[in-house]
Design a protein around this motif. Structure first.
Motif, PDB file in Angstrom:
ATOM      1  N   ALA A  46       0.841  -1.192   0.000  1.00  0.00           N
ATOM      2  CA  ALA A  46       0.000   0.000   0.000  1.00  0.00           C
ATOM      3  C   ALA A  46       0.878   1.244   0.000  1.00  0.00           C
ATOM      4  O   ALA A  46       2.007   1.233   0.483  1.00  0.00           O
ATOM      5  N   ASP A  47       0.332   2.312  -0.550  1.00  0.00           N
ATOM      6  CA  ASP A  47       0.951   3.625  -0.462  1.00  0.00           C
ATOM      7  C   ASP A  47       0.174   4.418   0.576  1.00  0.00           C
ATOM      8  O   ASP A  47      -1.049   4.305   0.680  1.00  0.00           O
ATOM      9  N   PHE A  48       0.874   5.215   1.356  1.00  0.00           N
ATOM     10  CA  PHE A  48       0.249   6.030   2.391  1.00  0.00           C
ATOM     11  C   PHE A  48       0.337   7.481   1.932  1.00  0.00           C
ATOM     12  O   PHE A  48       1.411   8.079   1.930  1.00  0.00           O
ATOM     13  N   ILE A  49      -0.807   8.017   1.548  1.00  0.00           N
ATOM     14  CA  ILE A  49      -0.873   9.321   0.892  1.00  0.00           C
ATOM     15  C   ILE A  49      -1.482  10.331   1.856  1.00  0.00           C
ATOM     16  O   ILE A  49      -2.581  10.124   2.389  1.00  0.00           O
ATOM     17  N   ASN A  50      -0.757  11.424   2.084  1.00  0.00           N
ATOM     18  CA  ASN A  50      -1.241  12.484   2.976  1.00  0.00           C
ATOM     19  C   ASN A  50      -2.404  13.219   2.329  1.00  0.00           C
ATOM     20  O   ASN A  50      -2.346  13.584   1.159  1.00  0.00           O
ATOM     21  N   ILE A  51      -3.470  13.425   3.120  1.00  0.00           N
ATOM     22  CA  ILE A  51      -4.616  14.201   2.644  1.00  0.00           C
ATOM     23  C   ILE A  51      -4.894  15.326   3.639  1.00  0.00           C
ATOM     24  O   ILE A  51      -4.599  15.216   4.828  1.00  0.00           O
ATOM     25  N   VAL A  52      -5.458  16.406   3.128  1.00  0.00           N
ATOM     26  CA  VAL A  52      -5.882  17.549   3.936  1.00  0.00           C
ATOM     27  C   VAL A  52      -7.285  17.913   3.488  1.00  0.00           C
ATOM     28  O   VAL A  52      -7.571  17.949   2.285  1.00  0.00           O
ATOM     29  N   ALA A  53      -8.166  18.150   4.442  1.00  0.00           N
ATOM     30  CA  ALA A  53      -9.533  18.560   4.129  1.00  0.00           C
ATOM     31  C   ALA A  53      -9.848  19.844   4.885  1.00  0.00           C
ATOM     32  O   ALA A  53      -9.313  20.075   5.975  1.00  0.00           O
ATOM     33  N   TRP A  54     -10.714  20.643   4.298  1.00  0.00           N
ATOM     34  CA  TRP A  54     -11.084  21.923   4.883  1.00  0.00           C
ATOM     35  C   TRP A  54     -12.599  22.028   4.974  1.00  0.00           C
ATOM     36  O   TRP A  54     -13.328  21.352   4.264  1.00  0.00           O
ATOM     37  N   ARG A  55     -13.077  22.888   5.854  1.00  0.00           N
ATOM     38  CA  ARG A  55     -14.469  23.273   6.012  1.00  0.00           C
ATOM     39  C   ARG A  55     -15.395  22.059   6.164  1.00  0.00           C
ATOM     40  O   ARG A  55     -15.169  21.198   6.998  1.00  0.00           O
ATOM     41  N   ASN A  56     -16.470  22.004   5.373  1.00  0.00           N
ATOM     42  CA  ASN A  56     -17.481  20.954   5.486  1.00  0.00           C
ATOM     43  C   ASN A  56     -16.897  19.571   5.233  1.00  0.00           C
ATOM     44  O   ASN A  56     -17.257  18.602   5.900  1.00  0.00           O
ATOM     45  N   THR A  57     -15.974  19.459   4.300  1.00  0.00           N
ATOM     46  CA  THR A  57     -15.360  18.164   3.998  1.00  0.00           C
ATOM     47  C   THR A  57     -14.623  17.634   5.222  1.00  0.00           C
ATOM     48  O   THR A  57     -14.723  16.452   5.559  1.00  0.00           O
ATOM     49  N   ALA A  58     -13.896  18.491   5.915  1.00  0.00           N
ATOM     50  CA  ALA A  58     -13.181  18.092   7.129  1.00  0.00           C
ATOM     51  C   ALA A  58     -14.163  17.664   8.215  1.00  0.00           C
ATOM     52  O   ALA A  58     -13.947  16.658   8.911  1.00  0.00           O
ATOM     53  N   GLU A  59     -15.257  18.391   8.373  1.00  0.00           N
ATOM     54  CA  GLU A  59     -16.244  18.064   9.393  1.00  0.00           C
ATOM     55  C   GLU A  59     -16.924  16.730   9.110  1.00  0.00           C
ATOM     56  O   GLU A  59     -17.186  15.946  10.026  1.00  0.00           O
ATOM     57  N   VAL A  60     -17.216  16.442   7.850  1.00  0.00           N
ATOM     58  CA  VAL A  60     -17.843  15.170   7.491  1.00  0.00           C
ATOM     59  C   VAL A  60     -16.917  14.006   7.820  1.00  0.00           C
ATOM     60  O   VAL A  60     -17.336  13.008   8.405  1.00  0.00           O
ATOM     61  N   ILE A  61     -15.650  14.122   7.464  1.00  0.00           N
ATOM     62  CA  ILE A  61     -14.692  13.049   7.769  1.00  0.00           C
ATOM     63  C   ILE A  61     -14.606  12.844   9.278  1.00  0.00           C
ATOM     64  O   ILE A  61     -14.632  11.711   9.767  1.00  0.00           O
ATOM     65  N   ALA A  62     -14.524  13.941  10.026  1.00  0.00           N
ATOM     66  CA  ALA A  62     -14.397  13.834  11.482  1.00  0.00           C
ATOM     67  C   ALA A  62     -15.649  13.239  12.116  1.00  0.00           C
ATOM     68  O   ALA A  62     -15.555  12.450  13.055  1.00  0.00           O
ATOM     69  N   ASN A  63     -16.826  13.577  11.609  1.00  0.00           N
ATOM     70  CA  ASN A  63     -18.078  13.136  12.221  1.00  0.00           C
ATOM     71  C   ASN A  63     -18.503  11.728  11.826  1.00  0.00           C
ATOM     72  O   ASN A  63     -19.184  11.055  12.595  1.00  0.00           O
ATOM     73  N   TYR A  64     -18.145  11.277  10.632  1.00  0.00           N
ATOM     74  CA  TYR A  64     -18.700  10.021  10.128  1.00  0.00           C
ATOM     75  C   TYR A  64     -17.656   8.966   9.779  1.00  0.00           C
ATOM     76  O   TYR A  64     -18.006   7.889   9.308  1.00  0.00           O
ATOM     77  N   CYS A  65     -16.392   9.244  10.013  1.00  0.00           N
ATOM     78  CA  CYS A  65     -15.341   8.279   9.687  1.00  0.00           C
ATOM     79  C   CYS A  65     -14.487   8.018  10.916  1.00  0.00           C
ATOM     80  O   CYS A  65     -14.429   8.837  11.829  1.00  0.00           O
ATOM     81  N   GLY A  66     -13.817   6.898  10.898  1.00  0.00           N
ATOM     82  CA  GLY A  66     -12.884   6.544  11.958  1.00  0.00           C
ATOM     83  C   GLY A  66     -11.663   5.901  11.341  1.00  0.00           C
ATOM     84  O   GLY A  66     -11.561   5.757  10.114  1.00  0.00           O
ATOM     85  N   LYS A  67     -10.756   5.479  12.182  1.00  0.00           N
ATOM     86  CA  LYS A  67      -9.573   4.782  11.691  1.00  0.00           C
ATOM     87  C   LYS A  67     -10.024   3.543  10.917  1.00  0.00           C
ATOM     88  O   LYS A  67     -10.858   2.777  11.376  1.00  0.00           O
ATOM     89  N   GLY A  68      -9.501   3.375   9.707  1.00  0.00           N
ATOM     90  CA  GLY A  68      -9.837   2.225   8.883  1.00  0.00           C
ATOM     91  C   GLY A  68     -11.040   2.428   7.978  1.00  0.00           C
ATOM     92  O   GLY A  68     -11.369   1.537   7.200  1.00  0.00           O
ATOM     93  N   SER A  69     -11.709   3.568   8.054  1.00  0.00           N
ATOM     94  CA  SER A  69     -12.871   3.813   7.197  1.00  0.00           C
ATOM     95  C   SER A  69     -12.458   3.853   5.732  1.00  0.00           C
ATOM     96  O   SER A  69     -11.469   4.492   5.373  1.00  0.00           O
ATOM     97  N   LEU A  70     -13.249   3.193   4.898  1.00  0.00           N
ATOM     98  CA  LEU A  70     -13.018   3.196   3.459  1.00  0.00           C
ATOM     99  C   LEU A  70     -13.704   4.416   2.861  1.00  0.00           C
ATOM    100  O   LEU A  70     -14.923   4.560   2.967  1.00  0.00           O
TER     101      LEU A  70
END
Length: 175
Positions: A46-70
């Protein structure tokens, strides 16, 4: 000029939502993305690729995803640099997530049975950064989220397929 990136992978750590001094949500994480081929030992890397999210996109990831989420990420590659405490110039390349798609239900992330109830937590979702703050599901109530895992026999999208069509020997390759 074109700078588009599409990735599907799993979050490598629990999302950590932070806010800038001007109260803008931001999130940094990395995505483990499997390579399309196997190494000499027959294992996938696997490749481990750094991602950055801002505003609503960041909030969605934080609220609905966890470690290992696809998740699926559509965005752009961005490079930046800074000077560290030792006075060295450090270059960082990352993917700025402009759109995120949740590709599995919360129940399947927790190892539970997936139920097709059509509510927000049990279906995939499509979220965009910017003015579109609404939830857009690529699935409606009559479909379950596809299972793209290796278990091709248990209700998978590729039901009935028992072999991997990409398993070819080195002798078959033209190079």
């Amino acid at each position: 000029m074109i700078n588009n990136v599409v990735l599907v992978g799993r979050l490598t750590k629990a999302p950590d939502l932070q806010y800038t001094p001007s109260n803008i949500a931001t999130l940094s994480n990395s995505l483990a993305v499997n390579r399309n081929f196997k190494n000499q030992n027959g294992e996938r890397e696997a490749d481990f690729i750094n991602i950055v999210a801002w505003r609503n996109t960041a909030e969605v990831i934080a609220n609905y995803c966890g470690k290992g989420s696809l998740i699926g990420v559509t965005g752009r590659i961005q490079t930046r640099n800074y000077e560290n405490q030792q006075g060295q110039r450090v270059y960082v390349t990352e993917v700025v997530a402009e759109q995120v798609t949740l590709l599995e239900s919360r129940n399947s992330q927790q190892g539970g049975q997936q139920q097709n109830q059509g509510n927000f937590g049990n279906q995939g979702g499509n979220f965009q950064n910017g003015n579109n703050q609404g939830y857009q599901s690529p699935f409606d109530n009559q479909y379950q989220t596809p299972n793209f895992g290796k278990d091709a026999q248990q209700g998978s999208f590729f039901q009935g397929q028992t072999t991997n069509p990409m398993d070819i020997s080195d002798d078959d390759l033209p190079f």
